[in-house]
Design an enzyme around this catalytic site. Structure first.
Site, PDB file in Angstrom:
ATOM      1  N   TYR A  64       0.854  -1.192   0.000  1.00  0.00           N
ATOM      2  CA  TYR A  64       0.000   0.000   0.000  1.00  0.00           C
ATOM      3  C   TYR A  64       0.883   1.233   0.000  1.00  0.00           C
ATOM      4  CZ  TYR A  64      -5.009  -0.736   0.209  1.00  0.00           C
ATOM      5  OH  TYR A  64      -6.300  -0.981  -0.129  1.00  0.00           O
ATOM      6  N   GLU A  66      -0.536   4.871  -0.352  1.00  0.00           N
ATOM      7  CA  GLU A  66      -1.292   6.121  -0.551  1.00  0.00           C
ATOM      8  C   GLU A  66      -0.408   7.316  -0.233  1.00  0.00           C
ATOM      9  OE1 GLU A  66      -5.119   6.125   1.412  1.00  0.00           O
ATOM     10  OE2 GLU A  66      -5.499   4.137   0.559  1.00  0.00           O
ATOM     11  N   ASP A 241      -7.316  14.798 -23.545  1.00  0.00           N
ATOM     12  CA  ASP A 241      -7.214  13.363 -23.288  1.00  0.00           C
ATOM     13  C   ASP A 241      -6.503  12.767 -24.505  1.00  0.00           C
ATOM     14  OD1 ASP A 241      -7.608  10.649 -23.169  1.00  0.00           O
ATOM     15  OD2 ASP A 241      -9.698  10.767 -22.524  1.00  0.00           O
ATOM     16  N   LYS A 273      -2.067   2.080 -24.869  1.00  0.00           N
ATOM     17  CA  LYS A 273      -2.487   2.056 -26.284  1.00  0.00           C
ATOM     18  C   LYS A 273      -1.267   2.257 -27.183  1.00  0.00           C
ATOM     19  CE  LYS A 273      -7.211   3.476 -25.269  1.00  0.00           C
ATOM     20  NZ  LYS A 273      -7.354   4.183 -23.979  1.00  0.00           N
ATOM     21  N   ARG A 279      -1.354  -1.676 -18.792  1.00  0.00           N
ATOM     22  CA  ARG A 279      -2.672  -1.062 -18.647  1.00  0.00           C
ATOM     23  C   ARG A 279      -2.613  -0.069 -17.504  1.00  0.00           C
ATOM     24  NH1 ARG A 279      -6.825  -3.782 -21.484  1.00  0.00           N
ATOM     25  NH2 ARG A 279      -8.043  -2.052 -20.690  1.00  0.00           N
TER      26      ARG A 279
END
Ligand code: DSN
Length: 478
Positions: A64, A66, A241, A273, A279
């Site tokens: 973790y 954060e 974007d 992409k 991803r």
């Protein structure tokens, strides 16, 4: 990297997985076989490198983290700091960006981070200042109520879906459409191109807080300098974007007015992409938005995925190598060769061609819906996806278009000669497929007829076309 090292790495990993759940190991192996055998023309897909894939399968997944680099809400994040800082540094250098935030898990997450950074900067911060408090917890109930109403009452202007915009740019089925009052700009019906004068007119009438540039199905370059001027003229924040074409920006195919990074206040992207990474998502921004962007987690994101940030660092390092520019140029050369091959055989293309990695075929010219064409092509070993065309009479489910793109086939090494052969295979399938009818005799938008023997023949020809260009040639799982 030797064939041996990569084969050993993936084979060993599968052996370890097989000992626990063999069906998962089998599915992973089968996925590689499927990917190797299919003529993949999905414009948003690609093949990440073995190094990128391997960077994701490790114990970083357990941590973790954060917060941001050097400022975490958990102890023991020093190694996560290393990979997150590396990914951000590569992103800044690659795109010439002032700030990079590499935690978003996907494109939609990156867009949400961007939207809330702008809302925080343009709506929340002034409200806190006016109330003379430092943070939202210090507001009175009445001021908090007023701020929440204000946050929910902002406007966004983005490209319409059927012109090639994306669902996350303020459309009702997506959370962005529930957050913002949205208007769209479309394309000129005669040319299929963005009409910048019309965008300026809509912006003047609507006065959006955010003007969004970027697309997922527009086959042309966009002039981001002009869009920035429009945004400035109405006091809007300009967001781009670039998920689809980030690889073309990274590879310096899109420069000057067509590179969004120097023009936009904030840029979002996916990393998988045309950029060919894992991803995931990413946000680049001007310095004044950096603090708000860095609040993405826990504002709208769950804990960052350190194993994916490690893979982003690897993929971005790859994209900084000189050969990536050559790859990016070959993506566009291939898309243009594919468009030419289709046009010369009589296809109807939206805008009549392409400047980028994608081509949008209007399959109504073949008497088919997008759904019929997509399925007939799939039967023939050609993987594409159906997509709306401007003013599409068949809606978003059946559509009248097929979107194709070249990043994946270019990664395999196919070139312009193979694109012409691909166009020939597609032309044969599309001209030999006929639309079917419903039981009551009305035209069906889904049923079609294609001789199965012809579909098999085309699929074999597609496999032959791919044979000289093995996918992951360094990976042998046998
Ligand atoms: N799903 C991506 C695409 O195919 O364009 C964008 O969200």
């Amino acid at each position: 990297m030797s064939r041996n090292a990569e084969s050993t790495a993936f084979r060993s990993a599968l052996e370890v997985i097989r000992a626990v759940e063999p069906r998962v190991a089998d599915a992973i192996g089968a996925e590689l076989t499927d990917q190797r055998e299919s003529l993949k023309l999905i414009a948003s897909e690609n093949y990440a490198s073995p190094a990128t894939l391997l960077a994701m399968g490790n114990w970083f997944s357990d941590k973790y983290a954060e917060g941001t680099v050097g400022r975490r809400f958990y102890a023991g994040c020093q190694n996560v700091d290393t990979v997150e800082a590396l990914a951000a540094e590569h992103a800044r250098e690659l795109f010439g960006a002032a700030h990079a935030y590499v935690q978003p898990h996907s494109g939609i997450d990156a867009n949400l981070v961007a939207f809330w950074a702008v809302l925080a900067d343009r709506v929340e911060s002034p409200a806190l200042k006016k109330a003379q408090v430092r943070q939202v917890n210090d507001l009175t109930e009445a001021d908090w109520f007023a701020l929440r109403r204000e946050l929910g009452n902002q406007r966004m202007l983005g490209m319409s879906l059927d012109a090639g915009g994306h669902l996350t740019h303020g459309f009702r089925p997506n959370i962005s459409g529930k957050m913002f009052d949205q208007r769209s700009y479309g394309t000129d019906p005669a040319t299929g191109l963005i009409d910048y004068d019309r965008v300026a007119e809509v912006a003047r009438e609507f006065k959006p807080l955010i003007l969004v540039g970027g697309y997922s199905a527009y086959p042309r370059k966009v002039n981001f300098r002009i869009l920035r001027e429009i945004a400035d003229s109405v006091g809007a924040t300009f967001m781009v974007d670039m998920a689809h074409f980030a690889g073309l920006v990274a590879g310096k195919v899109f420069t000057g007015d067509f590179d969004p990074v120097p023009h936009a206040h904030i840029v979002t992207t996916t990393t998988h992409k045309s950029l060919r990474g894992p991803r995931g998502g990413m946000v680049l921004c001007q310095p004044e938005l950096a603090d708000q962007v860095d609040r993405g987690c826990p504002m709208v994101l769950g804990g960052p995925l350190p194993h994916v940030m490690a893979a982003k660092a690897v993929a971005l390092a790859e994209a900084r190598r000189p050969d990536f520019a050559d790859y990016a140029q070959r993506i566009v050369d291939n898309a243009q060769a594919l468009a030419e091959g289709l046009l010369s055989r009589g296809a109807k293309l939206v805008t009549g061609g392409t400047d980028n990695h994608l081509v949008l075929i209007d399959v109504s010219g073949y008497g088919l819906t997008g759904r019929q064409a997509e399925q007939a092509l799939l039967d023939s070993g050609i993987v594409t996806n159906r997509n709306s065309v401007p003013q599409d009479p068949n809606g978003a489910w059946y559509t009248s278009g097929i979107r194709i793109g070249t990043p994946a086939l270019t990664t395999r090494g196919l070139g312009t000669a193979e694109m012409d052969q691909t166009a020939e295979l597609m032309h044969t399938v599309l001209t030999q497929t006929t639309a079917g009818a419903n039981a009551d005799g009305t035209p069906s938008k889904a049923k079609y007829t294609l001789d199965p023997a012809l579909a098999d023949k085309i699929a074999r020809q597609a496999t032959d076309l791919l044979a000289p260009f093995p996918l992951y040639p360094t990976v042998d799982l046998t």
